[in-house]
Write a protein that holds these residues in place. Structure first.
Motif, PDB file in Angstrom:
ATOM      1  N   ARG A   1      -4.471   1.500  -7.170  1.00 44.17           N
ATOM      2  CA  ARG A   1      -3.836   0.310  -6.591  1.00 44.17           C
ATOM      3  C   ARG A   1      -3.980   0.255  -5.074  1.00 44.17           C
ATOM      4  O   ARG A   1      -3.180  -0.385  -4.391  1.00 44.17           O
ATOM      5  N   ASN A   2      -4.942   0.976  -4.558  1.00 44.45           N
ATOM      6  CA  ASN A   2      -5.263   0.923  -3.125  1.00 44.45           C
ATOM      7  C   ASN A   2      -4.119   1.333  -2.218  1.00 44.45           C
ATOM      8  O   ASN A   2      -3.853   0.680  -1.211  1.00 44.45           O
ATOM      9  N   SER A   3      -3.401   2.378  -2.571  1.00 40.09           N
ATOM     10  CA  SER A   3      -2.322   2.829  -1.698  1.00 40.09           C
ATOM     11  C   SER A   3      -2.895   3.460  -0.440  1.00 40.09           C
ATOM     12  O   SER A   3      -3.913   4.148  -0.483  1.00 40.09           O
ATOM     13  N   ARG A   4      -2.216   3.187   0.660  1.00 41.91           N
ATOM     14  CA  ARG A   4      -2.603   3.838   1.910  1.00 41.91           C
ATOM     15  C   ARG A   4      -1.627   4.944   2.242  1.00 41.91           C
ATOM     16  O   ARG A   4      -1.884   5.820   3.041  1.00 41.91           O
TER      17      ARG A   4
ATOM     18  N   GLY B   1       0.791  -1.218   0.000  1.00 38.42           N
ATOM     19  CA  GLY B   1       0.000   0.000   0.000  1.00 38.42           C
ATOM     20  C   GLY B   1       0.828   1.275   0.000  1.00 38.42           C
ATOM     21  O   GLY B   1       0.343   2.331   0.383  1.00 38.42           O
TER      22      GLY B   1
ATOM     23  N   ARG C   1     -13.886   2.426 -11.460  1.00 34.48           N
ATOM     24  CA  ARG C   1     -13.059   2.709 -10.293  1.00 34.48           C
ATOM     25  C   ARG C   1     -12.539   4.148 -10.339  1.00 34.48           C
ATOM     26  O   ARG C   1     -12.589   4.877  -9.353  1.00 34.48           O
TER      27      ARG C   1
ATOM     28  N   MET D   1      -3.739   5.539  -6.324  1.00 30.43           N
ATOM     29  CA  MET D   1      -5.028   5.337  -5.661  1.00 30.43           C
ATOM     30  C   MET D   1      -5.733   4.093  -6.192  1.00 30.43           C
ATOM     31  O   MET D   1      -6.317   3.325  -5.432  1.00 30.43           O
TER      32      MET D   1
ATOM     33  N   LEU E   1      -5.852   8.905   4.061  1.00 30.47           N
ATOM     34  CA  LEU E   1      -4.578   8.511   3.486  1.00 30.47           C
ATOM     35  C   LEU E   1      -3.432   9.159   4.271  1.00 30.47           C
ATOM     36  O   LEU E   1      -3.614  10.172   4.927  1.00 30.47           O
TER      37      LEU E   1
ATOM     38  N   ILE F   1     -13.132   7.356  -7.747  1.00 30.39           N
ATOM     39  CA  ILE F   1     -12.042   8.073  -7.073  1.00 30.39           C
ATOM     40  C   ILE F   1     -12.059   9.548  -7.440  1.00 30.39           C
ATOM     41  O   ILE F   1     -11.972  10.428  -6.582  1.00 30.39           O
TER      42      ILE F   1
END
Lengths: 522, 368
Positions: A165-168, A90, A128, A163, A199, A132
């Motif tokens: 790729r589901n980055s935290r 993430g 998706r 985002m 985030l 976003i």
């Protein structure tokens, strides 16, 4: 400035660094750095060139591994082994230089990296992205070619990619350096919305104003060490002016235990002496990959050491090349000993005593595959006594080369060794010997100690001081403020191809230059 | 200045391998050269087997006709003359980092102009002067032909590989047009230029059929080698070739040097055409294109752009091509098989070099 708070691992930390150290040959890039990264915060990393920001990012994004210390992800010690692994954890990174394929469309770029045996899931992506972008309030043209987008839009695509790729945790490396002021404001607003969604953002910059405007927490790096941190509570409590002056002190304040610190000998420069080098209103047109220069003016008198300070890439190289005759100028004039040299070629300028010691030692300073001996004379090919009627006099060349090797203490297995096999410090000695040889009057040093170890750094600095002491005019271009402060008589600051101010190297020079460098008035 | 042909001179001239040459190095070098050549012969032999030709018969025939028979060796040495000039031209260009692949166009234009001018000039002046004038004309024409790619590369940075290749198509066609329309001999029915009488051609050596052009070629390639390794001009060209940015930094006039390199390289290719016509052929027939220029490129690489080594490899190429031509008539193996063989040698050598490099590297890693 509470580094203790970050030592205790907080459960809220997405990523925490504990005593992380990274060494490169001759350099400690990061020296036991502690860092806590939390959701809902913009964590600003502030520091000059060489402060270790990029190395830190490299370790977080899986490009490099720490030598000591550990990285905790969600409280668990984790070795981030590759950029792919970092993404899976993430951690998404937007690098300083765009990493998109310009000939592909935005959608194609976003779909890159999927399994090769599957058809790209375009519909899924569109849904998706729509979700976003709606929450972030930005619009992205999915079917436009990347090359048609502005730099700011390209950056939004890169953030979007992280985002999708589901980055935290989103790392933005010098993301504002290529943006317009409007683009910078938009990026700031976007970062704010992203952290509001929970985030975590690490924002790297060397511009103080941006740090104060966009940050929640500021960590200051200097020479690989974390020298201070301002947590959100303090950040909100203090006024902007107080914060700025505190950070300036952190970034440019004098280190006590600096081995490079040397007392600058007081030199007397004859103020009435005619300047050796006079630059008047010099301008260079910008190119695709380099900034231009505008209205550069300065004089250097015999025996004087003028420094050029500034963040890397603000026109330093262009200035040096324009003076040496390697780069065409748009307007203005350069005088050497009162005589104008604008129409002269590189070789003719050298002949008259103008020497340029390049920072790119292997790229343009030497021919790596040629022997050390020939590299001493690259700029004199055809000149007597080393060539007679065009024929190489190998004995003369070897004799003089052996002399220079001794005089400048070049450590080489033999004169025939290809110069690229020497260490950086020894290659630098070859260049010093070549440029300081007989007939030099004005010498331009471009980042002369960049990448050298301590011993060679100190030796090079001594050479430069000796050069000035011999009555030559010296222009010292460096991104290392300590270096300039320890050597120069006056220091000019360059920013965006402009000299934004010149400071006498007196007691308060450090703060004045620091303020000029980060875009404040001295 | 001494002319030493010892391997050490070759090594220092090669810039990258300036270290002292020991016996082990020489052994290693020989192994790395002969081993791949042997491997290439085996691979080429398998190809011959596959098409139903006995490889041993082919090789021994090539060797006999190209090297061992008196007539064969004389033909081989004669063939070397134009190849040496072409190799000299390529050495200049390649060492300066410029890939002049337009040798064939330059060669043919030089050949046609020499073939056109020599028979006319011998009418009005002594034969030796006519020959010299023809050489000069051929050289100048080839130089002018190289100006387009030279100027484009020097001032616009256009890739010379593309431009010289394109110019070679134009050049071969132009040479043909000249033969068929402008310089055509009215006395014959086949389209060809007027023939230079045998007694006015370059003299033969002693009582053999070997052309004295061979000596001119040797002089040309040795001169080029010495200029490239021992003079300021040669060093400037090598700096441009090894690191163009360093050349700019050192204040060399890179565009002018670029044009000079193309002029010298093309001029030598033009001389190659002239020496073949004035020494051997006597005229140019329409559609004549021996494509020496392309065949010499791998040879120059095999020699690592060293003039002395190139002489040896040019000799080898000559043996192969003379022998191969005979074998083509006798065994039915096409002429082009010579080029196939040379190409396989080059590729295997490159592979061997790569493997050797990898091996050395991994051994160095292990030592750490």
């Amino acid at each position: 400035m509470s580094s203790a708070s970050s030592l205790s691992v907080d459960k809220r930390d997405i990523v925490a660094l504990e005593g992380v150290t990274k060494r490169f040959p001759g350099v400690v890039a990061n020296d036991s750095v502690d860092l806590a990264i939390r959701p809902g915060e913009v964590h600003v990393l502030l520091g000059e060139n060489g402060a270790g920001k990029s190395t830190l990012i490299g370790m977080l994004s899986g490009l490099q591994q720490p030598d000591e210390g550990r990285i905790l992800v969600d409280g668990e010690p984790t070795a981030i082994t590759s950029p792919r692994h970092a993404l899976a954890l993430g951690i998404g990174t937007v690098f300083q230089h765009m990493m998109l394929v310009p000939t592909l469309t935005v959608a194609e770029n976003l779909l890159l990296g999927g399994p090769w045996w599957q058809r790209p899931k375009t519909e899924e992506l569109e849904a998706r992205v729509a979700e976003i972008t709606r929450t972030l309030g930005i619009t992205v043209k999915l079917h436009a070619r990347v090359s048609e987008l502005s730099l700011g839009e390209q950056q939004q695509v890169e953030i979007l990619r992280a985002m999708v790729r589901n980055s935290r945790l989103l790392i933005l490396d010098e993301s504002t350096s290529m943006l317009t002021p409007k683009g910078i404001d938009e990026l700031g607003a976007l970062m704010r919305r992203l952290v509001e969604q929970g985030l975590a953002i690490v924002f790297i910059t060397h511009k103080l104003k941006e740090a104060a405007a966009f940050g929640d927490r500021i960590s200051v790096l200097k020479l690989g060490r974390k020298v201070g941190e301002i947590p959100p509570e303090r950040f909100r409590a203090l006024g902007e002016q107080v914060i700025i002056s505190e950070i300036v002190e952190l970034m440019f304040g004098k280190q006590k235990d600096d081995p490079e610190a040397a007392e600058r000998p007081v030199r007397t420069i004859h103020a009435e002496a005619a300047p050796l080098l006079q630059v008047h209103d010099l301008g260079v047109a910008p190119t695709d990959d380099a900034p231009g220069l505008s209205s550069i003016s300065f004089d250097i008198r015999p025996g004087e050491l003028l420094g050029i300070a500034g963040i890397d890439g603000n026109g330093q190289k262009q200035l040096a090349e324009a003076l040496a005759g390697q780069r065409a100028t748009a307007y203005g004039s350069v005088r050497l000993q009162g005589a104008t040299i604008d129409a002269l070629s590189v070789g003719e300028r050298r002949e008259r005593g103008l020497r340029y010691l390049t920072d790119d030692r292997l790229g343009e300073g030497t021919v790596g595959t040629f022997p050390v001996s020939i590299n001493f004379f690259l700029k004199q090919v055809g000149a007597a006594p080393f060539w007679r009627r065009g024929v190489e006099q190998r004995a003369e060349i070897d004799k003089r080369a052996a002399q220079l090797v001794r005089e400048y203490d070049v450590r080489t297995p033999s004169l025939k060794t290809p110069v690229a096999r020497l260490s950086g410090g020894n290659i630098q000695k070859v260049l010093l010997a070549r440029e300081l040889a007989e007939g030099a009057k004005v010498v331009i040093f471009n980042k002369p100690t960049y990448g050298l170890d301590l011993a060679n750094t100190l030796a090079s600095r001594q050479r430069i001081r000796d050069t000035a002491a011999r009555g030559l005019a010296v222009l010292l271009i460096s991104t290392d403020l300590e270096e300039l402060l320890s050597m120069c008589d006056r220091i000019a600051v360059i920013a965006n191809g402009l000299l934004v101010g010149t400071v006498e190297n007196a007691d308060d020079a450090r703060t004045k230059i620091g303020r000029l460098m980060i875009g404040l008035a001295a | 200045m001494s002319i030493d042909t010892a391997p050490s001179a070759g090594a220092t001239a090669l810039d990258a391998t300036a270290a002292v040459v020991t016996r082990r190095d020489i052994q290693h070098r020989l192994l790395m050269t002969l081993g791949p050549i042997l491997a290439a012969l085996i691979i080429a032999g398998s190809i011959l087997l596959a098409v139903g030709v006995d490889p041993l018969a082919y090789y021994s025939f090539v060797l006999k006709r190209g090297l061992l028979s008196p007539l064969g060796i004389q033909q081989t040495l004669t063939r070397m003359a134009p190849l040496l000039f072409l190799a000299a031209g390529l050495i200049v260009a390649f060492r300066a980092g410029m890939w002049n692949l337009g040798g064939d166009g330059q060669f043919l234009l030089g050949a046609v102009t020499a073939a056109a001018s020599a028979p006319a000039l011998v009418q009005v002046m002594p034969a030796w002067l006519a020959l010299i004038c023809s050489f000069v004309i051929a050289m100048l024409v080839a130089m002018i032909w190289s100006l387009v790619p030279a100027l484009l590369r020097a001032y616009q940075g256009v890739n010379e590989i593309i431009t010289t290749l394109m110019m070679t198509f134009l050049g071969t066609s132009l040479a043909n047009v000249l033969v068929k329309l402008v310089f055509r001999d009215p006395g014959t029915t086949v389209p060809q230029t007027r023939t230079l009488p045998v007694e006015d051609r370059l003299p033969r050596l002693f009582d053999t059929t070997i052309t004295s052009g061979l000596l001119l070629g040797l002089v040309a390639i040795i001169t080029v080698h010495l200029v490239m390794t021992r003079t300021a001009f040669g060093l400037k060209l090598r700096i441009v070739g090894a690191n163009p940015r360093a050349a700019i930094h050192a204040g060399l006039g890179v565009p002018k040097l670029t044009v000079a390199v193309f002029a010298i390289s093309a001029g030598l290719a033009g001389l190659a055409g002239a020496v073949d016509i004035l020494g051997v052929q006597g005229n140019v027939r329409a559609d004549w294109n021996p494509a020496y220029g392309l065949a010499v490129i791998p040879v120059v690489f095999l020699a690592r752009m060293n003039g002395f080594a190139a002489i040896g490899f040019v000799f080898l190429l000559s043996v192969l091509s003379i022998g191969g031509e005979s074998a083509a008539r006798r065994l039915g193996v096409p002429n082009h098989f010579t080029l196939v063989l040379v190409s396989i040698v080059l590729i295997v050598l490159a592979l061997a070099e790569y493997l050797d490099h990898r091996y050395n590297q991994s051994r160095r890693e292990l030592k750490r």
